[in-house]
Design a protein around this motif. Structure first.
Motif, PDB file in Angstrom:
ATOM      1  N   LEU A 169     112.529 101.477  34.481  1.00  0.00           N
ATOM      2  CA  LEU A 169     112.958 100.097  34.714  1.00  0.00           C
ATOM      3  C   LEU A 169     112.766  99.710  36.184  1.00  0.00           C
ATOM      4  CD1 LEU A 169     116.167  99.879  32.479  1.00  0.00           C
ATOM      5  CD2 LEU A 169     113.946  98.832  32.093  1.00  0.00           C
ATOM      6  N   ASP A 170     113.091 100.618  37.062  1.00  0.00           N
ATOM      7  CA  ASP A 170     112.908 100.315  38.488  1.00  0.00           C
ATOM      8  C   ASP A 170     111.446 100.043  38.804  1.00  0.00           C
ATOM      9  OD1 ASP A 170     115.576 100.605  38.944  1.00  0.00           O
ATOM     10  OD2 ASP A 170     115.452 102.664  39.674  1.00  0.00           O
ATOM     11  N   ALA A 171     110.601 100.928  38.309  1.00  0.00           N
ATOM     12  CA  ALA A 171     109.173 100.767  38.578  1.00  0.00           C
ATOM     13  C   ALA A 171     108.675  99.457  37.986  1.00  0.00           C
ATOM     14  CB  ALA A 171     108.394 101.940  37.993  1.00  0.00           C
ATOM     15  N   ALA A 172     109.119  99.183  36.771  1.00  0.00           N
ATOM     16  CA  ALA A 172     108.677  97.954  36.107  1.00  0.00           C
ATOM     17  C   ALA A 172     109.106  96.750  36.930  1.00  0.00           C
ATOM     18  CB  ALA A 172     109.270  97.880  34.701  1.00  0.00           C
ATOM     19  N   LEU A 173     110.351  96.758  37.320  1.00  0.00           N
ATOM     20  CA  LEU A 173     110.851  95.625  38.101  1.00  0.00           C
ATOM     21  C   LEU A 173     110.030  95.443  39.378  1.00  0.00           C
ATOM     22  CD1 LEU A 173     112.833  93.398  38.592  1.00  0.00           C
ATOM     23  CD2 LEU A 173     114.447  95.048  39.540  1.00  0.00           C
ATOM     24  N   GLU A 180     104.637  89.538  35.937  1.00  0.00           N
ATOM     25  CA  GLU A 180     104.737  90.362  34.731  1.00  0.00           C
ATOM     26  C   GLU A 180     103.452  90.363  33.914  1.00  0.00           C
ATOM     27  OE1 GLU A 180     106.277  87.693  35.352  1.00  0.00           O
ATOM     28  OE2 GLU A 180     106.079  86.260  33.706  1.00  0.00           O
ATOM     29  N   ASP A 181     102.685  89.281  34.004  1.00  0.00           N
ATOM     30  CA  ASP A 181     101.473  89.208  33.184  1.00  0.00           C
ATOM     31  C   ASP A 181     100.383  90.154  33.675  1.00  0.00           C
ATOM     32  OD1 ASP A 181     102.515  87.405  31.472  1.00  0.00           O
ATOM     33  OD2 ASP A 181     101.649  85.649  32.442  1.00  0.00           O
ATOM     34  N   ARG A 182     100.383  90.409  34.963  1.00  0.00           N
ATOM     35  CA  ARG A 182      99.345  91.259  35.536  1.00  0.00           C
ATOM     36  C   ARG A 182      99.735  92.730  35.510  1.00  0.00           C
ATOM     37  NH1 ARG A 182      95.132  88.490  35.736  1.00  0.00           N
ATOM     38  NH2 ARG A 182      94.252  89.959  37.212  1.00  0.00           N
ATOM     39  N   VAL A 183     100.936  92.990  35.061  1.00  0.00           N
ATOM     40  CA  VAL A 183     101.393  94.382  35.024  1.00  0.00           C
ATOM     41  C   VAL A 183     101.267  94.922  33.601  1.00  0.00           C
ATOM     42  CG1 VAL A 183     103.362  95.917  35.309  1.00  0.00           C
ATOM     43  CG2 VAL A 183     102.991  94.046  36.930  1.00  0.00           C
ATOM     44  N   THR A 184     100.486  95.947  33.421  1.00  0.00           N
ATOM     45  CA  THR A 184     100.352  96.540  32.092  1.00  0.00           C
ATOM     46  C   THR A 184     101.315  97.705  31.962  1.00  0.00           C
ATOM     47  OG1 THR A 184      98.745  98.232  32.688  1.00  0.00           O
ATOM     48  CG2 THR A 184      97.895  96.034  32.234  1.00  0.00           C
ATOM     49  N   VAL A 185     101.575  98.063  30.725  1.00  0.00           N
ATOM     50  CA  VAL A 185     102.463  99.190  30.473  1.00  0.00           C
ATOM     51  C   VAL A 185     101.896 100.440  31.139  1.00  0.00           C
ATOM     52  CG1 VAL A 185     103.397 100.669  28.673  1.00  0.00           C
ATOM     53  CG2 VAL A 185     103.329  98.201  28.347  1.00  0.00           C
ATOM     54  N   GLU A 186     100.594 100.515  31.152  1.00  0.00           N
ATOM     55  CA  GLU A 186      99.961 101.672  31.771  1.00  0.00           C
ATOM     56  C   GLU A 186     100.243 101.719  33.278  1.00  0.00           C
ATOM     57  OE1 GLU A 186      95.902 101.934  30.664  1.00  0.00           O
ATOM     58  OE2 GLU A 186      95.837 104.104  31.013  1.00  0.00           O
ATOM     59  N   MET A 187     100.231 100.572  33.907  1.00  0.00           N
ATOM     60  CA  MET A 187     100.530 100.544  35.334  1.00  0.00           C
ATOM     61  C   MET A 187     101.938 101.064  35.600  1.00  0.00           C
ATOM     62  SD  MET A 187      98.923  96.864  36.486  1.00  0.00           S
ATOM     63  CE  MET A 187      99.669  96.803  38.127  1.00  0.00           C
ATOM     64  N   ILE A 188     102.856 100.651  34.767  1.00  0.00           N
ATOM     65  CA  ILE A 188     104.239 101.111  34.947  1.00  0.00           C
ATOM     66  C   ILE A 188     104.282 102.627  34.814  1.00  0.00           C
ATOM     67  CG2 ILE A 188     106.582 100.975  34.060  1.00  0.00           C
ATOM     68  CD1 ILE A 188     105.878  98.210  32.924  1.00  0.00           C
ATOM     69  N   ASN A 204     108.542  93.714  25.761  1.00  0.00           N
ATOM     70  CA  ASN A 204     109.603  92.706  25.761  1.00  0.00           C
ATOM     71  C   ASN A 204     110.983  93.330  25.941  1.00  0.00           C
ATOM     72  OD1 ASN A 204     108.464  90.133  25.565  1.00  0.00           O
ATOM     73  ND2 ASN A 204     107.965  90.444  23.398  1.00  0.00           N
ATOM     74  N   GLU A 205     111.151  94.501  25.341  1.00  0.00           N
ATOM     75  CA  GLU A 205     112.454  95.146  25.488  1.00  0.00           C
ATOM     76  C   GLU A 205     112.695  95.514  26.947  1.00  0.00           C
ATOM     77  OE1 GLU A 205     113.357  98.140  22.548  1.00  0.00           O
ATOM     78  OE2 GLU A 205     114.747  99.122  23.931  1.00  0.00           O
ATOM     79  N   ILE A 206     111.657  95.923  27.627  1.00  0.00           N
ATOM     80  CA  ILE A 206     111.807  96.214  29.058  1.00  0.00           C
ATOM     81  C   ILE A 206     112.258  94.964  29.798  1.00  0.00           C
ATOM     82  CG2 ILE A 206     110.565  96.875  31.150  1.00  0.00           C
ATOM     83  CD1 ILE A 206     108.842  98.685  29.517  1.00  0.00           C
TER      84      ILE A 206
END
Lengths: 213, 213, 213, 213
Positions: B22-26, B34-42, B61-63
């Motif tokens: 979650l921290d990394a995602a944020l 958020e649109d330019r961030v892929t799950v892979e990047m996280i 979405n849950e993230i």
DNA sequence: TATGAATGAGGCTTCATTCAT
DNA sequence: AATGAATGAAGCCTCATTCAT
């Protein structure tokens, strides 16, 4: 009909089509959110082919920006129409009203601006947008400076006042569109009224923000 | 070390990883949108595999939602820590500060909420978010009602005051993050101070919104 | 209890667990279709960890094959139990009934066999399966050859008769499980009866396939 | 060439491409099994891009269903071409032959139908498929009822006869495709012949299923 | 100029299998 | 032996943009 006339009409029609596309795009963006609206949807809405859109605009981002510029130009137009009036409160009031009147539209533009700038897309148009906006801002600044000379406004940098108003407007929009907070506002009109009043007098010296007096 | 202890540690580590994600995602969402961030990047950011993310969260979405809930829970925590104090101005001030302190984060959440609601995704979590938020709101409402009993606040519906503050906070955030308006604010701190003061006293009876008095 | 005994019990329990896994897998495959059943679902159903499954079976494909082998071994068991009886019709009848009794199971295995062979997975087990089946087939062939000597069956290659029965059984299964044709069959039991009778006497000389006589 | 003509040709080509995609998909499904065939493989086979497939079909499931519908429509066409003939045996024979002639195809469709129905995908097309099939079934039912009036068929519900034939056809297909049983069939043509004859006369009164008489 | 079929990079998600504890 | 967190290949699908007609 001469060739010249024909060409003129064609150009006219081309402009008209451009407007139609932008109108359709805006309507769709507002309804579904820009991410869910494809270029094809816009074309369908206008009743033209997808390829035609690209005769008018290079990219989808350009559509975003042209919509935003159009919006800012409308604001400029509003300012021009007011210019020269005596009522010093008129300009900020109109500005505030204009922005607060169509919340979703402004919210959309705000989102788009952040997106477009993040992608560093179409920088020329971003510049153009900012130029127009700077001019609009200037109108406000001048009005405010007059207000300060007239000793009715707090003597802080002018943009403090503008920023304050901008913030409130922006926030009011966010509020009224928030799916969550919406539930808590019973009488939207009364509340809007309340906000506008606070907004305009917020920076006044003395009895600021008082309502109905 | 007993099995129980081991299991507890594992659970602990699992939670920890969840927090890391979650921290990394944020962080990434704030930096790139958020649109330019892929799950892979996280996943890369955390240093884990893409699939691991899906052991912790069902969808992207849950993230989004868990980040928002975390934020709202932090706010709840803040309210709890203040509860019972005498200073009636403390709660709104803290609320206002909290929200205005991390503009981009709040802005992100606002965007996400609109997006998630539009897609009708993860409705249970949306409900949870709104429940927490409603509780937080309640704290504010009660404080305000006390203020009205004490005859220091304008006798309008309590949520007028909250909404007003919300709007200003939201707007201030938008302002401070606006790539355009940013250029016009020289001394950010002074301006923030100005806003906070206006925000808190905006709804006061009498000398509302006055600064430094 | 001696170490030997303990080891024996352990081995016993290991076998038991293997059976549990296969049972759970079969039940889930039948209910949801093998594609929608993950190894994790099977583990959960048995109440063990996912990794444990892989202590018993190398791959998911192996589970498929072991289920099929188990099925074919049950058939072998059935044949063994009948062997030596006088009633020459008994064997084919039991075979036919066995296959037609649990339509979905057979259908599943049929699907699995095609899939596994297409992927050329676990060839040793495929061989084993075919060996057992060949033996079962042999039992049938011998019975049929006796029938031909007794001059009650049409003198075509024996496997024509088997194949015919197989085909009808297979088809009957497909029919009874077909979501479409199901609607057209009112009295399932009566129809099954009809099919079984046709199936058994189909290859008879003279009044073949006649029912209720 | 006029615009109309051009448009017509374009539409024609579009249809043609659709057919090409379906043909390629069918060929690949038959060869490798639908699970091992990716949308990209189909595109490559046709020599087009992956995205183009999605201009013609919404999902892979839709491709499945359209193939099945096409198959059922071919059957309907066959029935139409026979309709009105005197030879009462012709219809069932053709039906039986049609189905048994291309075993793998039918088997594929059977598998697909179960899969698609389990996933509840594209329900409109499933309905369409079933409607066509019901009509085809009707043709058969009527023929059979005439046979019963003519007193040549056992007086059981007509669908018993159909179902029986269906089952045998289905089973014959399964048999001839079974990687295992295949080995046991030397002369495929003779065997098919045998099956068809049994299939057609199976339900006859008296000397049912007799071959070559 | 207008069209819309074609493209393919790129995103999200699934799940059989591995492996450290 | 048992576990389950971690992995990453692979699949489906979307859509802005291109280009031949």
């Amino acid at each position: 009909m001469g060739d010249l006339e024909k060409a003129a009409r064609k150009a006219q029609e081309f402009r008209q089509r451009e407007r139609e596309i932008l109108d359709a795009a805006l309507a769709l963006f507002l309804e579904h959110g820009e991410d869910r609206v494809t270029v094809e949807m816009i074309a369908d809405q206008v009743g033209i082919g997808k390829g035609t859109i690209y005769k008018h605009f290079e990219t989808k981002n350009e559509i975003y920006l042209l919509l935003m510029i159009r919006y800012e130009e409308d604001l400029a137009e509003l300012f021009r129409s007011i210019d020269g009036e005596d009522d010093r409160e008129r300009l900020p009031r109109e500005y505030f009203s204009f922005r607060i009147q169509q919340p979703r539209r402004y919210q959309l533009f705000d989102r788009l601006e952040n997106k477009v700038i993040k992608e560093q897309a179409v920088p020329e148009l971003v510049d153009k947008l900012h130029t127009i906006r700077a001019k609009n801002l200037d109108s406000l600044v001048r009005t405010i400076e007059q207000g300060m000379k007239a000793d009715t406004l707090e003597p802080v940098p002018p943009y403090y006042h503008i920023a304050l108003a901008w913030a409130l407007a922006h926030g009011a929009v966010g509020l009224m569109e928030s799916p969550f907070y919406q539930k808590y506002i019973d009488d939207k009109e009364d509340f809007t009224d309340f906000l506008i009043n606070v907004g305009i007098r917020m920076g006044n010296k003395g009895q600021r923000g008082r309502r109905d007096d």
